[in-house]
Write a protein that holds these residues in place. Sequence first.
Motif, PDB file in Angstrom:
ATOM      1  N   LYS A  86     -13.433  13.272  11.969  1.00 28.99           N
ATOM      2  CA  LYS A  86     -14.185  12.178  12.583  1.00 28.99           C
ATOM      3  C   LYS A  86     -15.573  12.159  11.943  1.00 28.99           C
ATOM      4  O   LYS A  86     -16.321  13.119  12.032  1.00 28.99           O
ATOM      5  CB  LYS A  86     -14.322  12.394  14.091  1.00 28.99           C
ATOM      6  N   ARG A  87     -15.875  11.054  11.278  1.00 25.31           N
ATOM      7  CA  ARG A  87     -17.166  10.916  10.624  1.00 25.31           C
ATOM      8  C   ARG A  87     -17.964   9.833  11.335  1.00 25.31           C
ATOM      9  O   ARG A  87     -17.410   8.854  11.805  1.00 25.31           O
ATOM     10  CB  ARG A  87     -16.977  10.526   9.160  1.00 25.31           C
ATOM     11  N   LYS A  88     -19.278  10.040  11.358  1.00 26.17           N
ATOM     12  CA  LYS A  88     -20.158   9.041  11.961  1.00 26.17           C
ATOM     13  C   LYS A  88     -20.483   7.976  10.925  1.00 26.17           C
ATOM     14  O   LYS A  88     -20.703   8.271   9.752  1.00 26.17           O
ATOM     15  CB  LYS A  88     -21.461   9.697  12.422  1.00 26.17           C
ATOM     16  N   ALA A  89     -20.530   6.725  11.362  1.00 36.84           N
ATOM     17  CA  ALA A  89     -20.889   5.622  10.473  1.00 36.84           C
ATOM     18  C   ALA A  89     -22.403   5.627  10.262  1.00 36.84           C
ATOM     19  O   ALA A  89     -23.175   5.872  11.191  1.00 36.84           O
ATOM     20  CB  ALA A  89     -20.454   4.296  11.078  1.00 36.84           C
ATOM     21  N   ILE A  90     -22.806   5.370   9.017  1.00 33.79           N
ATOM     22  CA  ILE A  90     -24.227   5.377   8.669  1.00 33.79           C
ATOM     23  C   ILE A  90     -24.459   4.314   7.602  1.00 33.79           C
ATOM     24  O   ILE A  90     -23.578   4.032   6.788  1.00 33.79           O
ATOM     25  CB  ILE A  90     -24.654   6.782   8.167  1.00 33.79           C
ATOM     26  N   ALA A  91     -25.641   3.708   7.621  1.00 33.55           N
ATOM     27  CA  ALA A  91     -25.993   2.685   6.636  1.00 33.55           C
ATOM     28  C   ALA A  91     -26.289   3.347   5.291  1.00 33.55           C
ATOM     29  O   ALA A  91     -26.710   4.500   5.223  1.00 33.55           O
ATOM     30  CB  ALA A  91     -27.211   1.899   7.108  1.00 33.55           C
ATOM     31  N   LEU A  92     -26.066   2.614   4.210  1.00 30.36           N
ATOM     32  CA  LEU A  92     -26.269   3.120   2.861  1.00 30.36           C
ATOM     33  C   LEU A  92     -27.697   3.602   2.640  1.00 30.36           C
ATOM     34  O   LEU A  92     -27.918   4.722   2.156  1.00 30.36           O
ATOM     35  CB  LEU A  92     -25.906   2.035   1.841  1.00 30.36           C
ATOM     36  N   ALA A  93     -28.672   2.789   3.007  1.00 26.31           N
ATOM     37  CA  ALA A  93     -30.078   3.158   2.804  1.00 26.31           C
ATOM     38  C   ALA A  93     -30.454   4.401   3.616  1.00 26.31           C
ATOM     39  O   ALA A  93     -31.195   5.271   3.129  1.00 26.31           O
ATOM     40  CB  ALA A  93     -30.986   1.994   3.175  1.00 26.31           C
ATOM     41  N   GLU A  94     -29.933   4.490   4.822  1.00 28.96           N
ATOM     42  CA  GLU A  94     -30.230   5.647   5.672  1.00 28.96           C
ATOM     43  C   GLU A  94     -29.629   6.928   5.089  1.00 28.96           C
ATOM     44  O   GLU A  94     -30.258   7.989   5.108  1.00 28.96           O
ATOM     45  CB  GLU A  94     -29.691   5.406   7.079  1.00 28.96           C
ATOM     46  N   LEU A  95     -28.409   6.840   4.545  1.00 27.21           N
ATOM     47  CA  LEU A  95     -27.768   7.993   3.923  1.00 27.21           C
ATOM     48  C   LEU A  95     -28.550   8.455   2.698  1.00 27.21           C
ATOM     49  O   LEU A  95     -28.783   9.652   2.511  1.00 27.21           O
ATOM     50  CB  LEU A  95     -26.324   7.659   3.542  1.00 27.21           C
ATOM     51  N   GLU A  96     -28.975   7.498   1.865  1.00 26.10           N
ATOM     52  CA  GLU A  96     -29.790   7.847   0.689  1.00 26.10           C
ATOM     53  C   GLU A  96     -31.075   8.547   1.109  1.00 26.10           C
ATOM     54  O   GLU A  96     -31.470   9.558   0.525  1.00 26.10           O
ATOM     55  CB  GLU A  96     -30.110   6.598  -0.132  1.00 26.10           C
ATOM     56  N   GLN A  97     -31.731   8.022   2.134  1.00 26.49           N
ATOM     57  CA  GLN A  97     -32.980   8.605   2.620  1.00 26.49           C
ATOM     58  C   GLN A  97     -32.755  10.011   3.195  1.00 26.49           C
ATOM     59  O   GLN A  97     -33.533  10.927   2.934  1.00 26.49           O
ATOM     60  CB  GLN A  97     -33.616   7.698   3.675  1.00 26.49           C
ATOM     61  N   ASN A  98     -31.689  10.185   3.952  1.00 26.24           N
ATOM     62  CA  ASN A  98     -31.391  11.498   4.537  1.00 26.24           C
ATOM     63  C   ASN A  98     -31.134  12.546   3.463  1.00 26.24           C
ATOM     64  O   ASN A  98     -31.623  13.676   3.566  1.00 26.24           O
ATOM     65  CB  ASN A  98     -30.183  11.417   5.468  1.00 26.24           C
ATOM     66  N   LEU A  99     -30.362  12.181   2.434  1.00 30.61           N
ATOM     67  CA  LEU A  99     -30.098  13.134   1.357  1.00 30.61           C
ATOM     68  C   LEU A  99     -31.368  13.474   0.584  1.00 30.61           C
ATOM     69  O   LEU A  99     -31.606  14.631   0.245  1.00 30.61           O
ATOM     70  CB  LEU A  99     -29.029  12.586   0.410  1.00 30.61           C
ATOM     71  N   THR A 100     -32.195  12.465   0.331  1.00 25.56           N
ATOM     72  CA  THR A 100     -33.463  12.695  -0.384  1.00 25.56           C
ATOM     73  C   THR A 100     -34.363  13.630   0.412  1.00 25.56           C
ATOM     74  O   THR A 100     -34.918  14.588  -0.140  1.00 25.56           O
ATOM     75  CB  THR A 100     -34.174  11.348  -0.654  1.00 25.56           C
ATOM     76  N   GLU A 101     -34.492  13.379   1.697  1.00 28.47           N
ATOM     77  CA  GLU A 101     -35.336  14.237   2.535  1.00 28.47           C
ATOM     78  C   GLU A 101     -34.778  15.650   2.649  1.00 28.47           C
ATOM     79  O   GLU A 101     -35.533  16.616   2.695  1.00 28.47           O
ATOM     80  CB  GLU A 101     -35.513  13.617   3.925  1.00 28.47           C
ATOM     81  N   GLY A 123     -35.122  10.666  -5.549  1.00 28.22           N
ATOM     82  CA  GLY A 123     -34.110  10.073  -4.686  1.00 28.22           C
ATOM     83  C   GLY A 123     -32.702  10.141  -5.224  1.00 28.22           C
ATOM     84  O   GLY A 123     -32.437  10.638  -6.308  1.00 28.22           O
ATOM     85  N   VAL A 124     -31.785   9.581  -4.428  1.00 26.20           N
ATOM     86  CA  VAL A 124     -30.355   9.569  -4.720  1.00 26.20           C
ATOM     87  C   VAL A 124     -29.864   8.132  -4.624  1.00 26.20           C
ATOM     88  O   VAL A 124     -30.319   7.368  -3.773  1.00 26.20           O
ATOM     89  CB  VAL A 124     -29.597  10.426  -3.678  1.00 26.20           C
TER      90      VAL A 124
END
Length: 137
Positions: free
Chosen positions: A58-73, A87-88
Amino acid sequence: MPIQLAFIVQASELPAQNVGGPRYQPAALSSCKDVFRRNPPEAGDEMIWKSETKSEPKRKAIALAELEQNLTEAVRTSHPEFETFVGVIIERISVASRGAVNWTVKGVRYGKANRERSGAVLSHCVEEAQREFELSD
């Protein structure tokens, strides 16, 4: 639902295999049969039942920009050396099978961060994120 029987065999009962050798040796399979013949289950023994199908993660849905930001942080905050990591870039991919991940890393902007070290941290973060998140529509 199909069900299969699983037997537990101790490693000491199996012969040593040529690990990392030039070819695969199916010695373990024939040894398991031999061990079972020597020690058949008795009437009071419990059998372990295992289903062949696994539940989908079960995976949580996330927006593309938010995922990029989370990985970068995640990379930036992992060590002071990676504060210059830029960034990524994430890309949506078509899913080949049910339960597969619907995104991948398309590119990385390292900035002045060490590519090898920050790449290793990013790789670990991506593995965790792929188990946890899927891109929303």
